[in-house]
Design a protein around this motif. Structure first.
Motif, short mmCIF file in Angstrom:
data_model
loop_
_atom_site.label_atom_id
_atom_site.label_comp_id
_atom_site.label_asym_id
_atom_site.label_seq_id
_atom_site.Cartn_x
_atom_site.Cartn_y
_atom_site.Cartn_z
N VAL A 196 84.69 17.43 49.30
CA VAL A 196 84.83 18.29 48.13
C VAL A 196 83.53 19.09 48.05
O VAL A 196 82.51 18.58 47.57
CB VAL A 196 85.06 17.45 46.84
N PRO A 197 83.51 20.31 48.55
CA PRO A 197 82.25 21.06 48.65
C PRO A 197 82.04 22.04 47.50
O PRO A 197 82.99 22.54 46.89
CB PRO A 197 82.43 21.82 49.96
N VAL A 198 80.77 22.31 47.22
CA VAL A 198 80.36 23.27 46.20
C VAL A 198 79.63 24.40 46.91
O VAL A 198 78.84 24.14 47.82
CB VAL A 198 79.42 22.60 45.17
N VAL A 199 79.85 25.64 46.49
CA VAL A 199 79.11 26.76 47.09
C VAL A 199 77.69 26.77 46.53
O VAL A 199 77.48 26.66 45.32
CB VAL A 199 79.78 28.11 46.78
N GLY A 200 76.70 26.93 47.43
CA GLY A 200 75.31 27.10 47.01
C GLY A 200 74.81 28.48 47.38
O GLY A 200 75.49 29.23 48.11
N ASN A 201 73.61 28.82 46.93
CA ASN A 201 73.09 30.15 47.22
C ASN A 201 72.94 30.39 48.72
O ASN A 201 73.17 31.49 49.21
CB ASN A 201 71.76 30.39 46.49
N HIS A 202 72.57 29.35 49.48
CA HIS A 202 72.38 29.56 50.92
C HIS A 202 73.69 29.87 51.64
O HIS A 202 73.66 30.43 52.74
CB HIS A 202 71.68 28.35 51.55
N GLU A 203 74.81 29.51 51.05
CA GLU A 203 76.09 29.87 51.66
C GLU A 203 76.30 31.39 51.67
O GLU A 203 77.14 31.91 52.40
CB GLU A 203 77.26 29.18 50.94
N THR A 204 75.54 32.12 50.85
CA THR A 204 75.71 33.58 50.77
C THR A 204 74.70 34.33 51.65
O THR A 204 74.69 35.55 51.64
CB THR A 204 75.54 34.07 49.32
N TYR A 205 73.84 33.61 52.35
CA TYR A 205 72.79 34.27 53.13
C TYR A 205 73.29 34.63 54.54
O TYR A 205 73.99 33.84 55.17
CB TYR A 205 71.55 33.38 53.26
N THR A 206 72.88 35.80 55.03
CA THR A 206 73.23 36.21 56.38
C THR A 206 72.01 36.07 57.29
O THR A 206 70.87 36.02 56.81
CB THR A 206 73.70 37.68 56.43
N PRO A 207 72.23 36.04 58.62
CA PRO A 207 71.08 35.99 59.53
C PRO A 207 70.16 37.20 59.38
O PRO A 207 68.99 37.15 59.77
CB PRO A 207 71.74 35.97 60.92
N ASN A 208 70.67 38.30 58.81
CA ASN A 208 69.86 39.50 58.60
C ASN A 208 69.17 39.51 57.24
O ASN A 208 68.69 40.55 56.79
CB ASN A 208 70.73 40.76 58.72
N ARG A 209 69.19 38.36 56.56
CA ARG A 209 68.53 38.22 55.26
C ARG A 209 69.13 39.14 54.21
O ARG A 209 68.43 39.71 53.37
CB ARG A 209 67.02 38.45 55.37
N THR A 210 70.44 39.33 54.28
CA THR A 210 71.15 40.02 53.22
C THR A 210 72.11 39.02 52.57
O THR A 210 72.25 37.90 53.03
CB THR A 210 71.95 41.21 53.77
N TYR A 211 72.78 39.48 51.50
CA TYR A 211 73.75 38.63 50.84
C TYR A 211 75.16 38.97 51.31
O TYR A 211 75.46 40.12 51.64
CB TYR A 211 73.70 38.81 49.32
N SER A 212 76.01 37.97 51.30
CA SER A 212 77.41 38.14 51.69
C SER A 212 78.26 37.26 50.79
O SER A 212 77.75 36.33 50.15
CB SER A 212 77.57 37.71 53.15
N ARG A 213 79.53 37.54 50.74
CA ARG A 213 80.42 36.51 50.20
C ARG A 213 80.31 35.29 51.12
O ARG A 213 80.06 35.45 52.32
CB ARG A 213 81.85 37.01 50.14
N PRO A 214 80.53 34.09 50.62
CA PRO A 214 80.37 32.89 51.48
C PRO A 214 81.57 32.71 52.40
O PRO A 214 82.33 31.75 52.30
CB PRO A 214 80.26 31.76 50.44
N GLN A 215 81.70 33.64 53.36
CA GLN A 215 82.93 33.69 54.16
C GLN A 215 83.09 32.50 55.09
O GLN A 215 84.20 32.03 55.31
CB GLN A 215 82.96 35.00 54.96
N LEU A 216 81.99 32.02 55.66
CA LEU A 216 82.14 30.85 56.55
C LEU A 216 82.39 29.57 55.77
O LEU A 216 82.89 28.59 56.32
CB LEU A 216 80.91 30.71 57.46
N PHE A 217 82.05 29.55 54.50
CA PHE A 217 82.42 28.43 53.62
C PHE A 217 83.92 28.49 53.34
O PHE A 217 84.64 27.52 53.58
CB PHE A 217 81.61 28.54 52.33
N THR A 218 84.39 29.63 52.86
CA THR A 218 85.80 29.70 52.44
C THR A 218 86.76 29.68 53.62
O THR A 218 87.89 29.22 53.49
CB THR A 218 86.05 30.97 51.59
#
Ligand SMILES: [Fe+2]
Length: 416
Positions: A196-218
């Protein structure tokens, strides 16, 4: 992806990338159990495999796997994940019409190549005591320590029905290499009890240091789709035994460009979700704390948004993460009308990352900074009692406390 006009070097790299991909998972790998539907009669299973099709073979564990006639085979849905390391083939299947409270044996594959047999147990249909595990931030450089935390926790608690990860599962959420490490290190646990996982802020980080929707989580963790439409797969609730669990997404800053009214959407949803709960125990999971021990960024906004809802619904416990510290509050925000308040519990860390600077707050009844080794929690919930223990991985007890209810409306608080 362009496959032509690459020249000989491009063609070689293309072939190498595909041969590497094929070598990555010729057999089923990264098998993970989640609930996307009801826990008593369904089980969702996902895995990676370079295959044309995928399927799950399963049956009640009381039957012998060799007795194939007693086993069913269901096809899986295939998806190709576009990741920073190339395309990854993933399969997901949801087993339905299972019998409640029964252990099932299963294996996944393509009909020719199969995983080893594994097993899971469905939730009981009727109210009964349940134990589950809770892990704080698992984000790490490499995930061996996370895997060790998980395995030690399950070895010490083989009766755990499922496990919660409180967010920041990985350090860079859009880096597939991180997820591969997380999922592989979890084998032996996440393929036998649902996550049962919770999204955290690091789930939104990209390798380019930008923000993304947490696509690899979902895309990798198939979850109930009963949250707000704009936050499907990130905000959801489920029920198991006597407990209702509502999961929030506290990344309103990182996700502002994608979901501008995240807090408002979750307020409206949480009010309705908790109003529909008929369980004696209501628990909320949020990565960022409402009452922090560190910088407390965004805590005031979260408190303003959700505390009135916690009061109205008499939420018993809020589990939090983000600050890599274990801290338990006294009951906070009682409504003066028989509800003593909500216990807020920062759940510590299960990976490698620590912070030297969290401080004990006046509202903390227990505080421990797990600098020496990771920790985890066990939560046992029966009809009239909720018992929480916090352990170091090596086994030392950090905290133990409980809540008791003689009647669902009478919430009495005590500490052992
Ligand atoms: Fe965090």
């Amino acid at each position: 992806m362009k496959k032509i006009y690459l020249g000989w070097l491009g063609s070689l790299l293309w072939l190498l990338s595909w041969s590497c991909l094929a070598a990555a998972s010729p057999a089923p790998a990264q098998i993970v159990l989640t609930w996307s539907e009801e826990p008593a009669t369904t089980q969702t299973i996902s895995w990676k495999m370079d295959a044309g099709s995928g399927m799950v073979q399963y049956g009640e564990a009381a039957a012998k796997p060799a007795a194939v006639g007693a086993f069913r085979t269901v096809p899986a849905q295939a998806a190709v994940l576009a990741t920073n390391l190339g395309e990854v083939k993933q399969f997901t299947a949801t087993l339905r019409q299972l019998r409640p409270g029964v252990r099932y044996t299963y294996r996944v594959g393509d009909g020719v190549t199969w995983s080893a047999w594994r097993s899971f147990r469905t939730a009981p249909y009727q109210s009964s005591k349940v134990k589950f595990l809770v892990f704080g931030d698992s984000q790490s450089v490499t995930y061996q320590l996370w895997g060790n935390t998980l395995k030690k926790a399950l070895q010490a608690n083989p009766d755990a029905a499922f496990m919660v990860n409180m967010g920041d599962l990985v350090d860079v959420g859009q880096d597939y290499g991180q997820w591969k490490g997380w999922l592989e290190a979890g084998q032996g646990v996440i393929d036998s009890i649902p996550v049962v996982p919770v999204v955290g802020n690091h789930e939104t980080y990209t390798p380019n240091r930008t923000y993304s929707r947490p696509q690899l989580f979902t895309s990798q963790l198939s979850l109930p789709r009963n949250g707000p439409a704009e936050l499907r797969g990130q905000v959801y609730s489920l029920e198991y035994g006597d407990v209702h669990v509502a999961v929030l997404d506290s990344q309103m800053g990182e996700e502002r460009a994608f979901v501008p009214y995240s807090l408002f959407l979750q307020q409206e949803w949480l009010k309705k979700d908790l109003a529909h709960s008929r369980k004696p125990w209501n628990i909320v999971l949020t990565h960022r704390p409402f009452y922090g021990n560190r910088k407390a960024k965004d805590s005031a906004a979260l408190r303003n948004a959700f505390v009135p809802i916690l009061q109205e619904a008499k939420v018993d416990v809020v589990f939090t993460a983000h600050e890599h510290v274990y801290a338990r509050s006294v009951p906070l925000d009682g409504n003066g009308n028989g509800f003593p308040g909500t216990i807020h519990v920062a759940t510590g860390r299960s990976g490698t990352k620590t912070y030297p600077d969290p401080v004990r707050q006046v509202w903390n009844e227990n505080f421990y900074n797990p600098l020496d080794e990771p920790n985890y929690l066990t939560v046992e919930v029966g009809h009239t009692m909720l018992l929480v223990k916090a352990f170091k991985v090596s086994g030392a007890l950090l905290d133990m406390w409980s809540l008791h209810k003689l009647r669902p409306a009478a919430n009495q608080y005590s500490i052992f």
